[in-house]
Write a protein that holds these residues in place. Sequence first.
Motif, PDB file in Angstrom:
ATOM      1  N   ALA A  44       0.839  -1.198   0.000  1.00 13.36           N
ATOM      2  CA  ALA A  44       0.000   0.000   0.000  1.00 13.36           C
ATOM      3  C   ALA A  44       0.875   1.249   0.000  1.00 13.36           C
ATOM      4  N   ASN A  58      -6.723  -2.113  -1.023  1.00 12.54           N
ATOM      5  CA  ASN A  58      -7.788  -1.951  -0.030  1.00 12.54           C
ATOM      6  C   ASN A  58      -7.394  -1.002   1.092  1.00 12.54           C
ATOM      7  N   LYS A  59      -6.090  -0.776   1.247  1.00  9.48           N
ATOM      8  CA  LYS A  59      -5.609   0.106   2.307  1.00  9.48           C
ATOM      9  C   LYS A  59      -5.328   1.527   1.808  1.00  9.48           C
TER      10      LYS A  59
END
Length: 313
Positions: A69, A117-118
Amino acid sequence: METNLFLTQSPNLEIYQTDDLRKWIGIYLHACRSRNLAGGTIEFYGKKLRAFTQFCLENNIANISQISADLIRQFLIALSESRHRPAGVHCYYRSIKTFLKWYERETEPEGWRNPINKVDAPFVPLEPLDPVSIETIKAMLETCKRGKLSDARDKASLLVLLDTGMRLAEFLSLNMDDVDSITGLILIRSGKGRKPRNVYLGDKSCQVLRRYVKERKDYNPALWVSKSGERLTETGLRMMLRRRAAQAGVPVPSPHDFRRAFAIERWRVGVDILTLSKLMGHTSLQVLNRYLKQMGEDLEQAAKQSSPVDRNF
């Protein structure tokens, strides 16, 4: 688009034993073609993902499992620091997110957590998008009076861009058969998302367009042609805008600036926002709201005209 960076053939079983970033992006673009996505959409994804791949390789990352991320965030920061606009940075984010989500569904990697997703989407401020001014267009039209075919074409081009609000690709792809120069109806056969729609010219634009078509001596079905008789390209159109602006002594507008001017001018004379969105081929009002974000003088005029005290006392 430079596709040689990626594998562009369908995958075999061996590819599922590796998570090579370049190979999987190639497979992803192949999957996009199998879904019959528009060529422009595939080129858009390819260009953004190629830039991300180059950034990964420069950081010694070649596999998807190595992407974190924080790496994605670093890439987005690097884009911002290289003077990409917030909306442009968001386009890169969307492309990376779409690819990684597809990869997760396609391979179902055991124990892998999708880093996207982060990563929160970059904030895009709702800044007003400046249109080309009517005064600038008038000055550019004044340079189209030498009596040459290029003058007729350029004058018609400027007026059609303003009168229809077409996107660049839509404008350049027009054929003679798509235009009824009597009624002003123009059929855009393949707009964004391959959705057709109609746009309409006013009487003055129709008259200028008929004059241009009448002066044409070639047999090219394209509506807009170069001096050599070939279909006008994006480069050719931008060169025309630069040339006319230089001759007029005004700032150089982009083709999209005419689209913004179309939206604002229509809105100022009372065209409602839903009708505008249909004319412009928008599926969402978000972008249109950026075009129409009111300037100070519009707010002042609207406030004065709608004052409840002035109207009732």
